[in-house]
Design an enzyme around this catalytic site. Structure first.
Site, mmCIF file in Angstrom:
data_model
loop_
_atom_site.group_PDB
_atom_site.id
_atom_site.type_symbol
_atom_site.label_atom_id
_atom_site.label_comp_id
_atom_site.label_asym_id
_atom_site.label_seq_id
_atom_site.Cartn_x
_atom_site.Cartn_y
_atom_site.Cartn_z
ATOM 1 N N ALA A 278 59.548 66.826 87.275
ATOM 2 C CA ALA A 278 60.796 66.068 87.362
ATOM 3 C C ALA A 278 61.970 67.040 87.323
ATOM 4 C CB ALA A 278 60.886 65.107 86.190
ATOM 5 N N GLY B 286 55.831 65.927 86.625
ATOM 6 C CA GLY B 286 55.862 64.843 87.602
ATOM 7 C C GLY B 286 55.133 65.193 88.888
ATOM 8 N N GLU C 249 51.689 64.495 88.257
ATOM 9 C CA GLU C 249 51.525 63.041 88.127
ATOM 10 C C GLU C 249 51.428 62.373 89.501
ATOM 11 O OE1 GLU C 249 54.896 62.835 85.158
ATOM 12 O OE2 GLU C 249 53.509 61.391 84.291
ATOM 13 N N GLU D 86 55.392 68.706 79.870
ATOM 14 C CA GLU D 86 56.569 67.969 79.391
ATOM 15 C C GLU D 86 56.842 68.174 77.906
ATOM 16 O OE1 GLU D 86 54.475 66.821 81.565
ATOM 17 O OE2 GLU D 86 55.499 65.623 83.086
#
Ligand code: COA
Length: 724
Positions: free
Chosen positions: A65, A109, A112, A132
């Site tokens: 992210a 992310g 993910e 994270e």
């Protein structure tokens, strides 16, 4: 028109290739995620598309992210649409199979999204993980649910809680990727794989529905409980590790609902104090490598191929170890053969220790040991690229060494000193090569501690500074560039740490063990008194004298160290100091004798028979020890000892063990507000200025100004620059 952050191409083979393109690491901003999902929907609706490949531009899949977006995010939910439901429904639940083609890294992310695809192919140089938790948050796009279903509950928890990034071969063995292929075949093989899923030749597996790597719920619950116990130490003062385990547990029964909950908690953690602090540290670690006028002028770092160390004591042998560990030849110079043997043997022992811990082969160990040579003669330094002096802290001794170095080393050899006290200009005063003089201030033990203060003078050339920054990275240190001055950044900002603790113990009668406990509870690795026992009380006396000479108005006339030294209670190494130590161990226990020693310290400090101890709360003790440090940090900023406040934050974390999750000394100060710190210091200053401590608690002029203008402490250094 701005170039698109995600591109979409459909080939003749009927495979849609969706490519994330957001330099420098193809991070997932809201815009990137929306575009990826929109392209998935287009692929699903187009008749000519049979399957999908998701990849990243410029040879990188995705670094996670977009953290830059986190910093501007003021409150939960602002500027962020729910992504996880769309990822679950559109990517994983969609009608056409998708394969992730992964190169270099798939993190956070990025991984993910890859796990929401129906298969993953990676190149051999790839690292995959959900890091994270290093940012004080948890995954937010279903990672806590999909990772356990691919690699198993225990391994997934290990990976998330200890921020492990798996190399491709390990990821293949664990089930995280389905194949490892060379980079030149990645895209073609991923397309083939996707078409094979579409045609039914390879099973179509939706990760949230997979059960092949997780056992029955009861078994998973047991694993989670044992991980809770194993990682208990990570839970202190921060919410995110426990939140991560809770959400993995919740998902054992309903991963879809848990993924929605995961996204919500991840968003809340981004704006939690520890989340904000850890994100600040992430950016500080990158900013510190940028030194205006040095790293931005297009210079190329020169390679340091061989190193020499002058002085093989604890520091010199630690530095030599750090150098040899990175396969760089290193010579140690001593003044006689006994000292030289001791130095070389210490390095050898350090290396043997490392070999044992890291499981080196005997051959590798011998190869590294062979890089370390001893000498008694400067003549052997003729070819070295860098010399680091780690001799006695004496001006004449160091000046003599540097004169010799200038004579015997080649004309472009970098000459550095490890002094923690003496101005570099003074060390090199008798040389004619000031442009290649610098300080390399390591922290003890030098082969373990990550901080390296790179000390520059007005005359140190940009090329030499750049070479040292690069060298620091090679020997796995984080270089913080500082101005030559007494104590540089960390020791200078933290000298009040021990002084204030001494004031509390001697003048106010606070139990030193209570002070240590409060500081440890706050997150410091050791309290101030335990720290002086570790360093040795003679060091405490020597540094105490230095601070008294340099800042006579804001130092205690006497601390405990001199009294302990008189009584031969030198700390850990004599088995007695502020604490007592069981023979042969480093385990401290309270010393019954301390009460009498404190009483004597009071008598010698002129406290009369009417002296009374003061009742004081834990919170106030914490503030009385740390606010003077913040105050001194303001002076360090004002004097431009560091380039930016975040450099001092990082140095406080790496050099003093200030808790990372509090963001560093200045960031923590700003989280409390300059006004609060100023008002507390003013109160103590007025209360205690007539005692021996004079101006110790007096707010510094820059803190005074910052509090009055309701500004931030971090801006002191920028304000200073713009005023000049
Ligand atoms: N979002 C935004 N910017 C990011 C980023 C992210 N997720 N990851 C890295 N960057 C930026 C860095 O700030 C740096 O910017 P700068 O050049 O302006 O200083 C740049 O990308 C390069 O990063 P750097 O770490 O210097 O490069 P690297 O090649 O050594 O490492 C990564 C690349 C991706 C391995 C590393 O940056 C990393 O670990 N990033 C964080 C991954 C992460 O935690 N993802 C989860 C996010 S929720």
């Amino acid at each position: 028109m701005a170039s698109p952050v995600v591109t979409f191409d459909v080939g003749d083979d009927g495979v849609a290739v969706i490519t994330m393109k957001n330099p420098p690491v193809n991070a997932i901003s809201g815009e990137v995620l929306s575009a990826v999902l929109a392209h998935f929907q287009t692929a699903h609706s187009r008749k000519d598309v049979k399957a999908i490949v998701l990849t990243g531009a410029d040879g990188k899949f995705c670094g996670g992210a977009d953290i830059r977006g986190f910093q501007v995010r003021k409150s939960v939910g602002a500027g962020r649409e729910s992504g996880v439901i769309r990822v679950n429904d559109i990517m994983e639940g969609g009608p056409k199979p998708a394969v992730a083609a992964i190169e270099t890294f798939a993190l956070g992310g990025g991984l993910e999204l890859a796990m929401a695809c129906h298969a993953r192919l990676a190149t051999p140089n790839t690292r995959l993980g959900l890091p994270e938790l290093q940012l004080g948050i948890i995954p937010g796009l279903g990672g806590t649910q999909r990772l356990p279903r691919l690699v198993g509950v225990g391994k997934a928890i290990d990976m998330m809680l200890t921020v492990q990034m798996l190399p491709a071969d390990d990821a293949l063995r664990s089930g995280l990727v389905d194949a490892v292929v060379p980079p030149e075949r990645l895209l073609a093989d991923a397309k083939k794989w996707a078409l094979n899923i579409a045609s039914g030749r390879i099973p179509w597996r939706r990760t949230l529905a997979r059960t092949d790597h997780v056992g029955p719920v009861e078994e998973s619950l047991k694993i989670i409980e044992s991980k809770r116990a194993q990682y208990k130490h990570l839970f202190k003062n921060v919410p995110h590790p426990a939140a991560c385990l809770d959400i993995v547990q919740r998902g054992l029964k309903d991963p879809y609902a848990a993924s929605v909950m995961e996204e919500k908690i991840s968003g809340e953690l981004q704006v939690s104090p520890s989340g904000k602090s850890l994100i600040h540290v992430f950016f500080s670690e990158r900013a510190v490598l940028k030194v205006p006028g040095v790293t931005d002028r297009g210079l190329k770092p020169r390679q340091i191929r061989s190193v020499a160390i002058v002085g093989g004591g604890l520091m010199g042998s630690g530095i030599a170890t750090a150098v040899a560990l990175q396969q760089i030849p290193v010579q140690i110079k001593e003044t006689d053969s006994d000292a030289l043997n001791r130095a070389v043997n210490t390095v050898r022992a350090n290396l043997e220790n490392r070999a044992k811990k890291s499981g080196w082969t005997q051959q590798k160990l011998q190869k590294v040991i062979a890089l370390v040579k001893g000498t008694l003669d400067y003549k052997d330094f003729g070819n070295v690229d860098l010399v680091m002096e780690a001799a006695f802290e004496s001006i004449p001794v160091k000046q003599q060494i540097f004169e010799a170095l200038e004579r015997y080393c080649k004309a472009d050899c970098i000459l550095a000193t490890n002094t923690s006290l003496i101005d570099i200009d003074v060390v090199g005063a008798k040389t004619h090569c000031q442009d290649r003089l610098a300080g390399t201030h390591f922290f003890s033990p030098a082969h373990v501690m990550p901080l390296l203060e790179l000390v520059r003078t007005e005359k140190t050339s940009p090329q030499v500074q750049l070479d040292l920054i690069n060298f620091a990275k090679i020997i796995r240190k984080i270089p913080v560039t500082v101005k030559s001055s007494v104590g540089f950044a960390v020791n200078r900002a933290f000298f009040p740490y021990v002084s204030s603790a001494n004031f509390l113990a001697i003048y106010l009668g606070v139990d030193p063990y209570r002070i240590d406990r409060i500081l440890k509870d706050f997150g410091m690795p050791v309290g101030p008194f335990r720290m002086t026992d570790m360093a040795g009380q003679q060091i405490g006396v020597a540094t105490g004298n230095l601070w008294r000479q340099t800042f006579p108005n804001r130092t205690l006339k006497m601390g405990l160290s001199s009294l302990l030294e008189e009584k031969n209670r030198l700390g850990e190494k004599t088995g007695k100091g502020v604490y007592n130590y069981k023979p042969g161990t480093r385990k401290e226990e309270p010393a019954p004798e301390l009460k009498d020693i404190l009483a004597e310290a009071r008598r010698r400090s002129g406290l009369g028979a009417d002296w009374q101890e003061v009742s004081i709360s834990d919170q106030e003790i914490l503030e009385m020890v740390l606010f003077p440090v913040v105050n001194e940090a303001c002076r360090v900023l004002e004097e431009k000892v560091v380039l930016r406040a975040s450099d001092l934050d990082l140095a406080s974390i790496l050099g003093m063990g200030f808790p990372r999750y509090r963001g560093g000394i200045v960031f923590w100060g700003d989280s409390l507000g300059a006004e609060h710190i100023h008002s507390q210091l003013s109160k103590w200053y007025n209360l205690y200025k007539s005692d021996a401590i004079e101006e110790f608690y007096k707010p510094s002029p820059s803190l005074e100004r910052t509090a009055a203008s309701k500004g931030t402490l971090a801006s002191i250094v920028e304000l200073t620059r713009s005023r000049l």
